[in-house]
Scaffold this motif. Structure first.
Motif, PDB file in Angstrom:
ATOM      1  N   TYR A   1       0.810  -1.223   0.000  1.00 44.89           N
ATOM      2  CA  TYR A   1       0.000   0.000   0.000  1.00 44.89           C
ATOM      3  C   TYR A   1       0.843   1.273   0.000  1.00 44.89           C
ATOM      4  O   TYR A   1       0.290   2.378  -0.037  1.00 44.89           O
ATOM      5  CB  TYR A   1      -0.930   0.010   1.216  1.00 44.89           C
ATOM      6  N   ILE A   2       2.164   1.141   0.072  1.00 42.57           N
ATOM      7  CA  ILE A   2       3.025   2.328   0.103  1.00 42.57           C
ATOM      8  C   ILE A   2       3.377   2.726  -1.326  1.00 42.57           C
ATOM      9  O   ILE A   2       4.044   1.975  -2.046  1.00 42.57           O
ATOM     10  CB  ILE A   2       4.312   2.068   0.911  1.00 42.57           C
ATOM     11  N   LYS A   3       2.950   3.903  -1.727  1.00 41.05           N
ATOM     12  CA  LYS A   3       3.186   4.352  -3.091  1.00 41.05           C
ATOM     13  C   LYS A   3       4.661   4.721  -3.274  1.00 41.05           C
ATOM     14  O   LYS A   3       5.273   5.320  -2.399  1.00 41.05           O
ATOM     15  CB  LYS A   3       2.306   5.558  -3.408  1.00 41.05           C
ATOM     16  N   PRO A   4       5.231   4.379  -4.426  1.00 44.87           N
ATOM     17  CA  PRO A   4       6.635   4.737  -4.678  1.00 44.87           C
ATOM     18  C   PRO A   4       6.785   6.237  -4.899  1.00 44.87           C
ATOM     19  O   PRO A   4       5.847   6.929  -5.294  1.00 44.87           O
ATOM     20  CB  PRO A   4       6.972   3.953  -5.949  1.00 44.87           C
ATOM     21  N   ALA A   5       7.998   6.717  -4.640  1.00 46.30           N
ATOM     22  CA  ALA A   5       8.313   8.122  -4.885  1.00 46.30           C
ATOM     23  C   ALA A   5       9.008   8.313  -6.222  1.00 46.30           C
ATOM     24  O   ALA A   5       8.933   9.384  -6.825  1.00 46.30           O
ATOM     25  CB  ALA A   5       9.204   8.659  -3.754  1.00 46.30           C
ATOM     26  N   THR A   6       9.716   7.272  -6.675  1.00 46.27           N
ATOM     27  CA  THR A   6      10.427   7.322  -7.960  1.00 46.27           C
ATOM     28  C   THR A   6      10.264   5.963  -8.634  1.00 46.27           C
ATOM     29  O   THR A   6       9.697   5.027  -8.062  1.00 46.27           O
ATOM     30  CB  THR A   6      11.923   7.621  -7.774  1.00 46.27           C
ATOM     31  N   SER A   7      10.808   5.839  -9.821  1.00 47.22           N
ATOM     32  CA  SER A   7      10.753   4.559 -10.507  1.00 47.22           C
ATOM     33  C   SER A   7      11.784   3.593  -9.910  1.00 47.22           C
ATOM     34  O   SER A   7      12.768   3.992  -9.293  1.00 47.22           O
ATOM     35  CB  SER A   7      10.990   4.731 -12.003  1.00 47.22           C
ATOM     36  N   PHE A   8      11.540   2.331 -10.125  1.00 48.20           N
ATOM     37  CA  PHE A   8      12.365   1.254  -9.579  1.00 48.20           C
ATOM     38  C   PHE A   8      13.796   1.342 -10.104  1.00 48.20           C
ATOM     39  O   PHE A   8      14.038   1.523 -11.305  1.00 48.20           O
ATOM     40  CB  PHE A   8      11.724  -0.075  -9.972  1.00 48.20           C
ATOM     41  N   ARG A   9      14.775   1.241  -9.202  1.00 47.06           N
ATOM     42  CA  ARG A   9      16.203   1.236  -9.506  1.00 47.06           C
ATOM     43  C   ARG A   9      16.696   2.528 -10.167  1.00 47.06           C
ATOM     44  O   ARG A   9      17.758   2.536 -10.788  1.00 47.06           O
ATOM     45  CB  ARG A   9      16.574   0.037 -10.384  1.00 47.06           C
ATOM     46  N   SER A  10      15.955   3.607 -10.021  1.00 50.56           N
ATOM     47  CA  SER A  10      16.356   4.855 -10.686  1.00 50.56           C
ATOM     48  C   SER A  10      17.200   5.758  -9.800  1.00 50.56           C
ATOM     49  O   SER A  10      17.819   6.695 -10.296  1.00 50.56           O
ATOM     50  CB  SER A  10      15.116   5.632 -11.136  1.00 50.56           C
ATOM     51  N   GLY A  11      17.236   5.493  -8.492  1.00 53.65           N
ATOM     52  CA  GLY A  11      17.994   6.364  -7.606  1.00 53.65           C
ATOM     53  C   GLY A  11      18.038   5.813  -6.201  1.00 53.65           C
ATOM     54  O   GLY A  11      17.498   4.742  -5.907  1.00 53.65           O
ATOM     55  N   TYR A  12      18.683   6.574  -5.334  1.00 53.17           N
ATOM     56  CA  TYR A  12      18.934   6.147  -3.947  1.00 53.17           C
ATOM     57  C   TYR A  12      17.962   6.844  -3.002  1.00 53.17           C
ATOM     58  O   TYR A  12      17.770   8.066  -3.079  1.00 53.17           O
ATOM     59  CB  TYR A  12      20.366   6.500  -3.563  1.00 53.17           C
ATOM     60  N   ALA A  13      17.345   6.081  -2.116  1.00 57.44           N
ATOM     61  CA  ALA A  13      16.568   6.636  -1.004  1.00 57.44           C
ATOM     62  C   ALA A  13      16.600   5.611   0.123  1.00 57.44           C
ATOM     63  O   ALA A  13      16.109   4.485  -0.038  1.00 57.44           O
ATOM     64  CB  ALA A  13      15.135   6.955  -1.413  1.00 57.44           C
ATOM     65  N   TYR A  14      17.167   5.998   1.246  1.00 54.28           N
ATOM     66  CA  TYR A  14      17.388   5.070   2.356  1.00 54.28           C
ATOM     67  C   TYR A  14      16.059   4.583   2.911  1.00 54.28           C
ATOM     68  O   TYR A  14      15.124   5.359   3.114  1.00 54.28           O
ATOM     69  CB  TYR A  14      18.182   5.768   3.453  1.00 54.28           C
ATOM     70  N   ASP A  15      15.968   3.291   3.153  1.00 54.76           N
ATOM     71  CA  ASP A  15      14.761   2.727   3.750  1.00 54.76           C
ATOM     72  C   ASP A  15      15.134   1.681   4.790  1.00 54.76           C
ATOM     73  O   ASP A  15      16.255   1.178   4.821  1.00 54.76           O
ATOM     74  CB  ASP A  15      13.849   2.109   2.679  1.00 54.76           C
ATOM     75  N   ASN A  16      14.195   1.356   5.637  1.00 52.96           N
ATOM     76  CA  ASN A  16      14.344   0.282   6.611  1.00 52.96           C
ATOM     77  C   ASN A  16      13.401  -0.880   6.343  1.00 52.96           C
ATOM     78  O   ASN A  16      13.701  -2.023   6.681  1.00 52.96           O
ATOM     79  CB  ASN A  16      14.077   0.819   8.024  1.00 52.96           C
ATOM     80  N   VAL A  17      12.248  -0.569   5.732  1.00 51.96           N
ATOM     81  CA  VAL A  17      11.192  -1.574   5.651  1.00 51.96           C
ATOM     82  C   VAL A  17      11.580  -2.768   4.785  1.00 51.96           C
ATOM     83  O   VAL A  17      11.112  -3.888   5.024  1.00 51.96           O
ATOM     84  CB  VAL A  17       9.875  -0.943   5.141  1.00 51.96           C
ATOM     85  N   LEU A  18      12.455  -2.572   3.801  1.00 56.19           N
ATOM     86  CA  LEU A  18      12.815  -3.718   2.972  1.00 56.19           C
ATOM     87  C   LEU A  18      13.784  -4.661   3.677  1.00 56.19           C
ATOM     88  O   LEU A  18      13.903  -5.835   3.303  1.00 56.19           O
ATOM     89  CB  LEU A  18      13.384  -3.249   1.639  1.00 56.19           C
ATOM     90  N   TYR A  19      14.470  -4.177   4.704  1.00 55.96           N
ATOM     91  CA  TYR A  19      15.249  -5.101   5.543  1.00 55.96           C
ATOM     92  C   TYR A  19      14.315  -5.948   6.403  1.00 55.96           C
ATOM     93  O   TYR A  19      14.667  -7.076   6.783  1.00 55.96           O
ATOM     94  CB  TYR A  19      16.260  -4.336   6.386  1.00 55.96           C
ATOM     95  N   MET A  20      13.119  -5.420   6.723  1.00 57.59           N
ATOM     96  CA  MET A  20      12.113  -6.275   7.363  1.00 57.59           C
ATOM     97  C   MET A  20      11.763  -7.432   6.434  1.00 57.59           C
ATOM     98  O   MET A  20      11.604  -8.575   6.880  1.00 57.59           O
ATOM     99  CB  MET A  20      10.858  -5.471   7.692  1.00 57.59           C
ATOM    100  N   VAL A  21      11.619  -7.129   5.144  1.00 61.82           N
ATOM    101  CA  VAL A  21      11.333  -8.181   4.165  1.00 61.82           C
ATOM    102  C   VAL A  21      12.462  -9.207   4.156  1.00 61.82           C
ATOM    103  O   VAL A  21      12.214 -10.424   4.135  1.00 61.82           O
ATOM    104  CB  VAL A  21      11.150  -7.579   2.760  1.00 61.82           C
ATOM    105  N   ALA A  22      13.711  -8.730   4.194  1.00 61.21           N
ATOM    106  CA  ALA A  22      14.849  -9.655   4.222  1.00 61.21           C
ATOM    107  C   ALA A  22      14.774 -10.568   5.441  1.00 61.21           C
ATOM    108  O   ALA A  22      15.066 -11.776   5.353  1.00 61.21           O
ATOM    109  CB  ALA A  22      16.159  -8.867   4.217  1.00 61.21           C
ATOM    110  N   GLY A  23      14.396 -10.016   6.581  1.00 59.43           N
ATOM    111  CA  GLY A  23      14.254 -10.838   7.779  1.00 59.43           C
ATOM    112  C   GLY A  23      13.151 -11.863   7.642  1.00 59.43           C
ATOM    113  O   GLY A  23      13.304 -13.021   8.071  1.00 59.43           O
ATOM    114  N   GLN A  24      12.045 -11.470   7.042  1.00 64.07           N
ATOM    115  CA  GLN A  24      10.938 -12.403   6.838  1.00 64.07           C
ATOM    116  C   GLN A  24      11.306 -13.470   5.816  1.00 64.07           C
ATOM    117  O   GLN A  24      10.905 -14.634   5.936  1.00 64.07           O
ATOM    118  CB  GLN A  24       9.699 -11.630   6.381  1.00 64.07           C
TER     119      GLN A  24
END
Length: 528
Positions: free
Chosen positions: A162-185
């Motif tokens: 449900y979280i809308k992207p801010a830019t296109s995929f793999r187009s730039g850098y923006a620090y996040d934490n939530v995808l490390y939650m995915v890595a843990g899962q």
């Protein structure tokens, strides 16, 4: 024995003994004590390794203000985002065993994973989870665990769709934490063990990091633990009196794979040696991960923008800046370094590797005062790379004051004087009700004793009073002063009913994890 022969024997003995070890910076103890005094920081711990040995591991100051217990090399500190590298190491053990590959599609290893964009869902790899190029905005979704959460990790991961992207995929850098939650899962899906258990059994224990913990229950059982501290009574967070905070009011455990470890200086020394040895254990009788995995960890993946720095800090600016797998890769005065910083409620940490010198060090602090940590880091970099000593803490402190003064001016300029007796344009009961955001979930507003109260229902303790600001905007003043205040603006339908609530942090220097601006609350439609 002839002098030439004696000299040759001496050189041979030295060669067998390995590279000579440089002493830590002279006067380091006095320097650290002086920084604690100057900046009013309760304490910190420093560990330095060189050529496969710990040359310095020591604690300074107290574990908790008002109590006599001192920090030592075995005191554990929450180390926040420096833990991302441990999640990567856990994944590396699975890569080495052939159970996953860095470029496996996430949906093939974690059924049910879904991002907002179906194409991104199909294409995202395990590598993409780790390098901050997903298209999500800076800190997007962090309110799923900041300042705390009662959500499970699985439910938090489910809500990413449900979280809308801010830019296109793999187009730039923006620090996040939530995808490390995915890595843990994902680790749990592949191994059948929770991230906490897998990291403890397959990373911390094999590494000999026996005081370190991967969950809060183990952390709180250790009496030799540092306590969080912060400054909450100033006009913005970070100003005012240094006080001990509630240590059980930390970040939600659902985000632990992004930075939920507590580590001592002594244990961090072992981690530094393993990293510098490309996965080899300090005793030389085994490996934590392979050399191939080490190479992957340190290989730049995503370029980061380099922001201009003031003249006083120009020497600290990198020529290149990138993110690898759980590590940042940049240069310091032209020398490549591998490093990461971490910030948690009441704590700060840095972990630094200088591969060409076979040197690493870490600084762990039980406060949110970043200047002494980063300043000492810069001084150690200069020392081990042979540059003249510069008073980096003073330089950074002066620039920090400029930033704070600018923020205070901006805060003052945005503050609207509320006239005595001024009231919102609608009755408080009009604003009350249940609202929901697609990714965060529910909040509740109610009138009690003539006041409008707000409750972020999935963030325990995130309850406060809405003070009238102007027009249809209120200011949330939380009962827990650790939480950043926010503006709430109500928009109305043509019928004069609330149809949307948008939020914004009050402080210009609020941590990006308070991503209030990404929330979009609408009224809950009654069932039936």
């Amino acid at each position: 024995m002839s002098r030439p022969l004696a000299l040759m024997l001496t050189l041979a003995v030295l060669a067998l003994a390995g590279p000579a070890l440089a002493a830590p910076p002279p006067g380091l103890d006095a320097r650290v004590d002086g920084l604690l005094s100057t900046f009013g920081t309760p304490g910190l711990a420093v560990v330095i390794v060189e050529n496969g040995r710990i040359t310095h591991a020591k604690g300074y100051g107290v574990r908790r203000l008002g109590f006599p217990e001192r920090i030592d090399k075995d005191t554990i500190f929450p180390t926040a985002s420096t833990g991302k590298a441990f999640t990567v190491a856990a994944l590396a053990t699975l890569v080495d065993e052939g159970k996953i590959a860095w470029d496996d599609k996430v949906i093939d290893r974690l059924p049910g994973f879904q991002m907002y964009d179906p194409w991104v869902t199909r294409e995202m790899t395990i590598r993409d989870l780790l390098v901050h190029r997903s298209g999500l905005g800076l800190g997007a979704g962090d309110l799923l665990f900041v300042p705390s959460s009662n959500l499970s990790r699985a439910e938090s991961v489910r809500r990413l769709r449900y979280i809308k992207p801010a830019t296109s995929f793999r187009s730039g850098y923006a620090y996040d934490n939530v995808l490390y939650m995915v890595a843990g899962q994902l680790i749990e899906a592949v191994t059948g063990q929770t991230w906490e258990t897998y990291v403890r059994e397959h990373v911390l224990k094999p590494a000999g990091m026996l005081d370190s913990t991967s969950d809060d229950a183990d952390r709180f059982r250790n009496p030799n633990r540092a306590w969080p501290h912060g400054r909450l009574d100033g006009p913005i967070r970070g100003l005012g009196t240094q006080v001990a905070l509630d240590e059980r009011n930390g970040l939600g455990s659902n985000a632990a794979p992004a930075g939920g470890l507590a580590i001592s200086a002594a244990d961090m020394g072992r981690w530094l040696m393993i990293q510098l040895a490309h996965g080899k254990l300090p005793e030389g009788d085994g490996r934590l991960f392979s050399e191939d995995a080490s190479r992957e960890m340190w290989t730049p993946q995503t370029l980061q923008p380099i922001n201009p720095r003031p003249a006083s800090l120009a020497e600290s600016g990198p020529q290149f800046l990138s993110y690898a797998l759980g590590w940042e890769v940049r240069d310091w005065r032209g020398h490549k370094i591998i490093w990461h910083a971490g910030a948690d409620i009441g704590f700060g940490a840095v972990v630094v590797l200088i591969p060409e010198k076979n040197v690493g060090f870490s600084i762990l602090m039980n406060a949110e005062d970043g200047v002494p940590t980063i300043g000492l880091m810069y001084e150690l970099l200069d020392y081990y790379l042979g540059y003249p000593k510069a008073d980096w803490p003073s330089r950074l402190g002066a620039y920090k004051k400029i930033q704070i003064n600018a923020a205070l001016e901006a805060l003052k300029a945005n503050t609207v004087p509320t006239l005595s007796g001024a009231k919102p344009p609608l009755a408080l009961e009009t604003y009350a009700g249940d609202y929901v955001d697609p990714w965060y979930g529910p909040i509740s507003l109610r009138v009690e004793g003539g006041r409008l109260l707000i409750d972020f229902k999935q963030s325990p303790g995130m309850v406060g009073e809405l003070e009238y600001y102007q027009f249809n905007t209120f200011k949330a003043v939380w009962r827990d002063k650790q939480i950043e205040p926010a503006y709430l603006t109500f928009s109305l339908s043509p019928e004069g009913k609330v149809d949307r609530i948008r939020l914004k942090a009050v402080s210009p220097l609020a941590d990006f994890s308070y991503d209030y601006q990404d929330l979009d609350f609408t009224p809950v439609t009654p069932a039936g």
